[in-house]
Design a protein around this motif. Structure first.
Motif, short mmCIF file in Angstrom:
data_model
loop_
_atom_site.label_atom_id
_atom_site.label_comp_id
_atom_site.label_asym_id
_atom_site.label_seq_id
_atom_site.Cartn_x
_atom_site.Cartn_y
_atom_site.Cartn_z
N LEU A 2 0.82 -1.20 0.00
CA LEU A 2 0.00 0.00 0.00
C LEU A 2 0.86 1.26 0.00
O LEU A 2 0.62 2.19 -0.77
CB LEU A 2 -0.93 0.00 1.21
CG LEU A 2 -1.85 1.20 1.37
CD1 LEU A 2 -2.83 1.28 0.20
CD2 LEU A 2 -2.62 1.11 2.67
N ILE A 3 1.89 1.26 0.83
CA ILE A 3 2.78 2.42 0.90
C ILE A 3 3.52 2.60 -0.42
O ILE A 3 3.67 3.72 -0.91
CB ILE A 3 3.77 2.28 2.07
CG1 ILE A 3 3.01 2.27 3.40
CG2 ILE A 3 4.80 3.39 2.06
CD1 ILE A 3 3.86 1.94 4.59
N LYS A 4 3.97 1.50 -0.98
CA LYS A 4 4.68 1.57 -2.26
C LYS A 4 3.77 2.13 -3.35
O LYS A 4 4.19 2.97 -4.16
CB LYS A 4 5.19 0.16 -2.65
CG LYS A 4 6.00 0.14 -3.91
CD LYS A 4 7.31 0.85 -3.73
CE LYS A 4 8.17 0.70 -4.96
NZ LYS A 4 9.31 1.56 -4.96
N GLY A 5 2.52 1.69 -3.38
CA GLY A 5 1.57 2.20 -4.37
C GLY A 5 1.30 3.68 -4.19
O GLY A 5 1.24 4.43 -5.17
N PRO A 13 9.91 8.94 -4.06
CA PRO A 13 10.74 7.73 -4.06
C PRO A 13 10.77 7.11 -2.66
O PRO A 13 11.10 7.78 -1.68
CB PRO A 13 12.12 8.23 -4.48
CG PRO A 13 12.12 9.68 -4.16
CD PRO A 13 10.69 10.16 -4.23
N TRP A 14 10.39 5.84 -2.60
CA TRP A 14 10.37 5.14 -1.31
C TRP A 14 10.62 3.66 -1.55
O TRP A 14 10.06 3.06 -2.46
CB TRP A 14 9.00 5.32 -0.65
CG TRP A 14 8.97 4.81 0.76
CD1 TRP A 14 9.38 5.49 1.87
CD2 TRP A 14 8.52 3.54 1.21
NE1 TRP A 14 9.21 4.70 2.98
CE2 TRP A 14 8.67 3.50 2.60
CE3 TRP A 14 8.01 2.41 0.57
CZ2 TRP A 14 8.33 2.40 3.36
CZ3 TRP A 14 7.68 1.31 1.33
CH2 TRP A 14 7.83 1.32 2.71
N SER A 15 11.50 3.09 -0.74
CA SER A 15 11.84 1.69 -0.88
C SER A 15 11.72 1.00 0.48
O SER A 15 12.32 1.44 1.46
CB SER A 15 13.26 1.53 -1.39
OG SER A 15 13.65 0.19 -1.35
N LEU A 16 10.96 -0.06 0.51
CA LEU A 16 10.76 -0.81 1.75
C LEU A 16 12.08 -1.40 2.24
O LEU A 16 12.41 -1.33 3.42
CB LEU A 16 9.74 -1.93 1.55
CG LEU A 16 9.44 -2.80 2.75
CD1 LEU A 16 8.76 -1.98 3.83
CD2 LEU A 16 8.58 -3.98 2.35
N SER A 17 12.87 -1.94 1.32
CA SER A 17 14.13 -2.56 1.71
C SER A 17 15.10 -1.53 2.29
O SER A 17 15.82 -1.82 3.24
CB SER A 17 14.76 -3.28 0.53
OG SER A 17 15.02 -2.38 -0.52
#
Length: 95
Positions: A2-5, A13-17
């Motif tokens: 959801l956050i990535k979407g 720009p956002w990356s979970l890793s």
């Protein structure tokens, strides 16, 4: 996901890793240090039962606060009776 979407839709720009990697490293480093220290430490049944009692009391108290008022009153009365019974047993043991 959801956050990535949301971030892609908003153009952020956002990356979970990248966000979780430092935290995961710290946890892994801590767990290896704990394993080295805890080889001499043993888990005792007494500690486990104490942990479960504390956990259970927290769960029950949260569940009771969500009950309707009349039922909460009955539960509180029953808890009070049990507490008085325990106190009576303890005073008999001491004397």
């Amino acid at each position: 996901i959801l956050i990535k979407g949301l971030s892609s839709r908003l153009g952020i720009p956002w990356s979970l890793s990248q966000e979780w990697a430092p935290l995961a490293r710290r946890v892994l480093e801590g767990s290896t240090k704990q394993k080295a220290q805890s080889k001499n430490d043993k888990i005792r049944i007494k500690d486990v039962t104490k942990l479960f009692k504390t956990w259970g009391r927290g769960k029950v108290s949260r569940a009771v606060t969500k009950l309707p008022s009349p039922i909460r009153t009955r539960v509180a009365a029953i808890a009070l009776k049990l507490q008085k019974r325990r106190e009576g047993k303890e005073t008999k043991r001491r004397s």
